[in-house]
Design a protein around this motif. Structure first.
Motif, PDB file in Angstrom:
ATOM      1  N   SER A  85       0.749  28.638 -17.950  1.00 59.27           N
ATOM      2  CA  SER A  85       0.148  29.951 -18.118  1.00 59.27           C
ATOM      3  C   SER A  85      -1.302  29.594 -17.935  1.00 59.27           C
ATOM      4  O   SER A  85      -2.027  28.717 -18.087  1.00 59.27           O
ATOM      5  N   THR A 138       1.367  33.806 -16.307  1.00 61.82           N
ATOM      6  CA  THR A 138       1.206  34.563 -17.465  1.00 61.82           C
ATOM      7  C   THR A 138       2.042  33.778 -18.612  1.00 61.82           C
ATOM      8  O   THR A 138       3.125  33.361 -18.273  1.00 61.82           O
ATOM      9  N   THR A 139       1.779  33.691 -19.833  1.00 65.24           N
ATOM     10  CA  THR A 139       2.497  33.336 -20.964  1.00 65.24           C
ATOM     11  C   THR A 139       4.107  33.820 -20.932  1.00 65.24           C
ATOM     12  O   THR A 139       4.916  33.231 -21.526  1.00 65.24           O
ATOM     13  N   ASN A 140       4.069  35.194 -20.821  1.00 64.83           N
ATOM     14  CA  ASN A 140       5.340  35.724 -20.949  1.00 64.83           C
ATOM     15  C   ASN A 140       6.184  35.443 -19.799  1.00 64.83           C
ATOM     16  O   ASN A 140       7.568  36.075 -19.774  1.00 64.83           O
ATOM     17  N   VAL A 141       5.950  34.986 -18.667  1.00 65.15           N
ATOM     18  CA  VAL A 141       6.994  34.708 -17.638  1.00 65.15           C
ATOM     19  C   VAL A 141       7.540  33.205 -17.705  1.00 65.15           C
ATOM     20  O   VAL A 141       6.568  32.070 -17.765  1.00 65.15           O
ATOM     21  N   LYS A 142       8.586  32.982 -17.720  1.00 65.06           N
ATOM     22  CA  LYS A 142       9.124  31.370 -17.400  1.00 65.06           C
ATOM     23  C   LYS A 142      10.136  31.765 -16.375  1.00 65.06           C
ATOM     24  O   LYS A 142      11.243  32.602 -16.318  1.00 65.06           O
ATOM     25  N   ASN A 171       5.906  28.025 -16.155  1.00 65.21           N
ATOM     26  CA  ASN A 171       5.940  27.661 -17.467  1.00 65.21           C
ATOM     27  C   ASN A 171       7.593  27.023 -17.827  1.00 65.21           C
ATOM     28  O   ASN A 171       8.135  27.326 -18.708  1.00 65.21           O
TER      29      ASN A 171
END
Length: 174
Positions: A85, A138-142, A171
């Motif tokens: 992220s 971004t933090t919401n993507v893996k 991530n």
């Protein structure tokens, strides 16, 4: 070569003929039509309308034609990249100048095993024929093994799409 149906209107009560590049065109209800083949490059088209008294009106137009899509070379990333992220990856390629270009990050779907398209993001021509874009995780993507796909379109409507050899591990552990 591609075929073009050329159409136009003529209005003369004493019309004798309409010729396109020296060949007789079909005329019906003040409309003429003629099929012609277009070569790559500049095609000059000359239309001559003549009445029964021998009076002529000539109109000319040139059409520039290109049939081949742009070629993409040196597409980066060419190796897998691990992104956490906030980290970014530079996406770039070389081609002909003046293209409209963008890229997508194709994310693996965890429940379907396929790939889903992300939004197309713009790329900028930073020097003649060199295109660059950036993606920031971004933090919401893996995404384990997301694919980078670039698209380049020329002003003639020819489009090339190519996927980068390097995948993104966003991530996610490789």
């Amino acid at each position: 070569m591609k075929q073009l149906l050329l159409r136009g209107t003529v209005s003369d009560d004493n019309l004798n003929s309409v010729k396109v590049n020296g060949q007789k065109a079909d005329v019906k209800d003040n409309t003429f039509s003629y099929r012609l083949l277009l070569d790559k490059g500049i095609n000059k088209i000359k239309v001559v309308a003549q009445d029964k008294a021998g009076n002529k009106i000539t109109k000319s137009v040139s059409i520039d034609v290109k049939y081949t899509a742009p070629e993409i070379s040196d597409l980066v990333p060419n190796e897998d990249k691990i992104l956490k992220s906030g980290e970014s990856v530079k996406i770039e390629f070389d081609s002909e100048p003046g293209l409209a270009s963008n890229f997508s990050i194709l994310m693996p779907l965890t429940n379907a095993g396929g790939i889903a398209n992300a939004t197309e993001l713009p790329m900028k021509e930073t020097s003649s024929g060199h295109y660059v874009g950036y993606y920031t995780a971004t933090t919401n993507v893996k995404a384990p093994g997301a694919v980078v796909e670039v698209k380049a379109a020329d002003s003639y409507g020819n489009i090339t799409t190519q996927r980068a050899a390097g995948k993104l591990w966003i991530n996610a552990k490789k």
